[in-house]
Design a protein around this motif. Structure first.
Motif, PDB file in Angstrom:
ATOM      1  N   VAL A  89     -11.124  26.217 -13.884  1.00 55.37           N
ATOM      2  CA  VAL A  89     -12.286  25.936 -14.367  1.00 55.37           C
ATOM      3  C   VAL A  89     -12.406  26.806 -15.697  1.00 55.37           C
ATOM      4  O   VAL A  89     -12.707  28.099 -15.484  1.00 55.37           O
ATOM      5  N   ALA A  90     -12.444  26.312 -16.697  1.00 53.66           N
ATOM      6  CA  ALA A  90     -12.461  27.064 -18.092  1.00 53.66           C
ATOM      7  C   ALA A  90     -13.706  26.905 -18.402  1.00 53.66           C
ATOM      8  O   ALA A  90     -14.134  26.629 -19.569  1.00 53.66           O
ATOM      9  N   ASP A  91     -14.656  27.749 -17.890  1.00 57.52           N
ATOM     10  CA  ASP A  91     -15.973  27.666 -18.160  1.00 57.52           C
ATOM     11  C   ASP A  91     -16.693  29.287 -17.895  1.00 57.52           C
ATOM     12  O   ASP A  91     -16.729  29.542 -16.403  1.00 57.52           O
ATOM     13  N   ALA A  92     -16.901  30.154 -18.825  1.00 57.62           N
ATOM     14  CA  ALA A  92     -17.064  31.203 -18.653  1.00 57.62           C
ATOM     15  C   ALA A  92     -18.440  31.707 -17.618  1.00 57.62           C
ATOM     16  O   ALA A  92     -18.770  32.682 -17.285  1.00 57.62           O
ATOM     17  N   GLY A 103     -15.202  23.340  -8.620  1.00 53.55           N
ATOM     18  CA  GLY A 103     -14.068  22.614  -9.253  1.00 53.55           C
ATOM     19  C   GLY A 103     -14.320  21.918 -10.660  1.00 53.55           C
ATOM     20  O   GLY A 103     -13.454  21.282 -10.834  1.00 53.55           O
ATOM     21  N   ALA A 104     -15.439  22.412 -11.340  1.00 57.52           N
ATOM     22  CA  ALA A 104     -15.462  21.844 -12.595  1.00 57.52           C
ATOM     23  C   ALA A 104     -16.457  22.834 -13.313  1.00 57.52           C
ATOM     24  O   ALA A 104     -17.244  23.821 -12.745  1.00 57.52           O
TER      25      ALA A 104
END
Length: 218
Positions: A89-92, A103-104
């Motif tokens: 999950v590339a969301d800081a 998962g998102a």
């Protein structure tokens, strides 16, 4: 990130002891992943608890205690549970413990419309362990005036809001109980996204909000 609002000490102690309902525990774990102060507090509580156990008198342990403990951590498929890998999950904005549940990233969430400018996304927890959801509220919008049937933990992931108890930004947690009534309003220029954990259903004051509560699922 500057975190100004934290879970109460009693909440952190319950988390360290493993006695928080699942929904509340997820919210605390998400905050703790970002907050060195609360991580230190939990480590201290665990150390004190361990020392108290060490100083206690010995108790008899049933012969099958180990077998029963191992059975509780087996998977339904019959294998031994292993740590769940962290999703990519590339969301800081999403702390690791929450990423495992979602998962998102926040931009990939499937939101459910519940009112103009307000959307939600329910997160599954075990039956009887409270309720857990994401709320996404547009700038300038506010939630109806309400109280709480039990503990409510709200952690801001993005944006900010203000209410009678203060202003909350990313990483902040509002730890509220039955004595608090408030009407949070988004004061940021972007949508405010919050992780909300409820021990019991919200108590809305307005008649329309009460009638809509089964649909709102809050």
């Amino acid at each position: 990130m500057t975190i100004r609002h934290h879970p109460d000490d009693a909440t952190l102690l319950s988390y360290a002891a493993g006695t928080l309902p699942e929904a509340l525990a997820v919210a605390v774990s998400a905050h703790v992943a970002l907050c060195p102060r609360c991580r230190h507090g939990i480590r201290t509580a665990e150390t004190v608890g361990g020392a108290l156990l060490d100083s206690g008198s010995a108790a008899e342990i049933a012969a099958d205690a180990l077998d029963r403990a191992m059975a509780r951590i087996e998977t339904r498929a019959g294998g031994v549970a292993t740590p769940e890998p962290l999703p990519d999950v590339a969301d800081a904005r999403v702390p690791a413990p929450l990423a495992r549940r979602l998962g998102a990233g926040l931009d990939d969430i499937r939101w459910r419309w519940i009112a103009p400018g307000v959307r939600s996304h329910e997160i599954t927890v075990s039956p009887g362990s409270g309720s857990l959801m994401l709320l996404k509220i547009a700038p300038g919008k506010s939630m109806p005036d309400h109280g709480h049937g039990g503990t409510e933990l709200t952690m801001v992931l993005d944006g900010s809001y203000s209410d009678e108890t203060g202003r909350y930004g990313p990483g902040d947690v509002a730890d509220l109980d039955e004595s608090i009534e408030h009407s949070p309003m988004v004061d940021s220029e972007v949508d405010c996204v919050c992780l909300v954990a409820l021990e019991a259903p919200t108590r809305f004051k307005g008649r329309i909000a009460r009638l809509l509560q089964p649909y709102l699922r809050i």
